[in-house]
Design an enzyme around this catalytic site. Sequence first.
Site, PDB file in Angstrom:
ATOM      1  N   SER A 186       2.157   7.837  -5.710  1.00 13.72           N
ATOM      2  CA  SER A 186       3.443   8.517  -5.536  1.00 13.72           C
ATOM      3  C   SER A 186       4.149   8.116  -4.250  1.00 13.72           C
ATOM      4  CB  SER A 186       3.243  10.035  -5.541  1.00 13.72           C
ATOM      5  OG  SER A 186       2.734  10.470  -6.782  1.00 13.72           O
ATOM      6  N   GLY A 187       3.505   7.308  -3.429  1.00 16.97           N
ATOM      7  CA  GLY A 187       4.048   6.975  -2.122  1.00 16.97           C
ATOM      8  C   GLY A 187       5.046   5.842  -2.143  1.00 16.97           C
ATOM      9  N   GLY A 188       5.493   5.487  -0.943  1.00 14.91           N
ATOM     10  CA  GLY A 188       6.515   4.454  -0.798  1.00 14.91           C
ATOM     11  C   GLY A 188       6.069   3.092  -1.266  1.00 14.91           C
ATOM     12  N   ILE A 189       4.799   2.784  -1.130  1.00 15.02           N
ATOM     13  CA  ILE A 189       4.251   1.550  -1.686  1.00 15.02           C
ATOM     14  C   ILE A 189       3.803   1.761  -3.115  1.00 15.02           C
ATOM     15  CG2 ILE A 189       2.387  -0.158  -1.502  1.00 15.02           C
ATOM     16  CD1 ILE A 189       2.354   0.420   1.526  1.00 15.02           C
ATOM     17  N   ASN A 241      -3.440   0.745   5.843  1.00 11.31           N
ATOM     18  CA  ASN A 241      -3.637   0.293   7.221  1.00 11.31           C
ATOM     19  C   ASN A 241      -4.394   1.329   8.051  1.00 11.31           C
ATOM     20  OD1 ASN A 241      -2.557  -2.345   7.622  1.00 11.31           O
ATOM     21  ND2 ASN A 241      -0.518  -1.512   7.221  1.00 11.31           N
ATOM     22  N   ASP A 289       1.412 -10.947   4.687  1.00 11.92           N
ATOM     23  CA  ASP A 289       1.546 -11.913   5.779  1.00 11.92           C
ATOM     24  C   ASP A 289       1.897 -13.296   5.243  1.00 11.92           C
ATOM     25  OD1 ASP A 289       0.808  -9.909   7.629  1.00 11.92           O
ATOM     26  OD2 ASP A 289      -1.310 -10.325   7.286  1.00 11.92           O
ATOM     27  N   HIS A 340      -5.037  -8.394   9.876  1.00 10.81           N
ATOM     28  CA  HIS A 340      -3.764  -7.915   9.337  1.00 10.81           C
ATOM     29  C   HIS A 340      -3.073  -6.991  10.338  1.00 10.81           C
ATOM     30  CE1 HIS A 340      -0.795  -7.013   6.318  1.00 10.81           C
ATOM     31  NE2 HIS A 340      -1.131  -5.740   6.235  1.00 10.81           N
TER      32      HIS A 340
END
Length: 348
Positions: free
Chosen positions: A37-40, A146, A177, A204
């Site tokens: 449900s998140g931004g990503i 992250n 990246d 990363h």
Amino acid sequence: MFSRVMFSRVLRSAVSIAHSFCSSSQSNTKVAVLGASGGIGQPLSLLLKKSPLVSQLSLYDVVHTLGVAADLSHIETRAQVTGYVGPEQLPEALKGSEVVLIPAGVPRKPGMTRDDLFDINASIVATLADACARNCPDAMLAVITNPVNSTVPIVSDILKKHGVYNSKRVFGVTTLDIVRANSFVAELTGLDPAQVNVPVVGGHAGKTIIPLLSQCTPKVEFTEDTLAALTHRIQEAGTEVVKAKAGAGSATLSMAYAGARFALSLLDAMNGKEGVKECAFVRSEEGECTYFSTPLLLGTNGVKRNLGLGKLSAFEEKLVAEASKELKASIRKGEDFVRQRATEGEPQ
């Protein structure tokens, strides 16, 4: 009105995108997205829904997942979408999953480093890794959350405690990246970004991100000043987005694209496609660090062969040496978190 040249460029771009996310082949594969449900998670799930390589798309989050699943289910592609909400439904979301993508967690805000996210995101990832170990122990796990330099060791050590760890099946997704490096090189040179490929190794975060511009295909040449500036921009590209969004989030759309690219490459390889290569942060014997991102040849069981660093320039050798200390500390931070979690009686 578009010129013929402009129309040709748009057409080539559309064909490239279609080629990346569609395939003539089909497979019966259940893919789970944890943090859907998140931004990503939402754009990532959309891109996965478009692929015929996915037959079941299992979406999990702590809020709003049923709505996201209902929305995606209206798209006329073959993947069946099911939403799951909350810890009680997590086991069902994972059962039978062959690939699990983990973008769950909080995004960076201006002034934050990826390590500032550690305290919150480490616990989230640990809980999800524990559930994966219990409910889909043989799945390929692709960690997006992250700081990847620490969250991948967390996932690995929790799987080890359950006796189900397979180093060939746990990946830290560093594809963004590579995507950024390809885009920035194309901007500077006028090349078609779809034809540029820059291996990016190391980790990363910040200076652990090491673009191997000497190994770029097609071959490119830069002055020392341009090379240093381009390398720095690739390393700090995430901060560039965080600042531009001014508190509204971090890199979500480009990360979703990169996550989908990696996932679909992995699915291609799992289905027997030969020669599939992607960089990822994995358990490694390439250099001093126990985890390191390098180009990988993917196969039906995950990592088929680690392709290593190749021949480095003197500039790149220096970057690798400078990154090692920070990368080792980040890896150790993740491993220490799992040990501390065990002493405090958290489920493993």
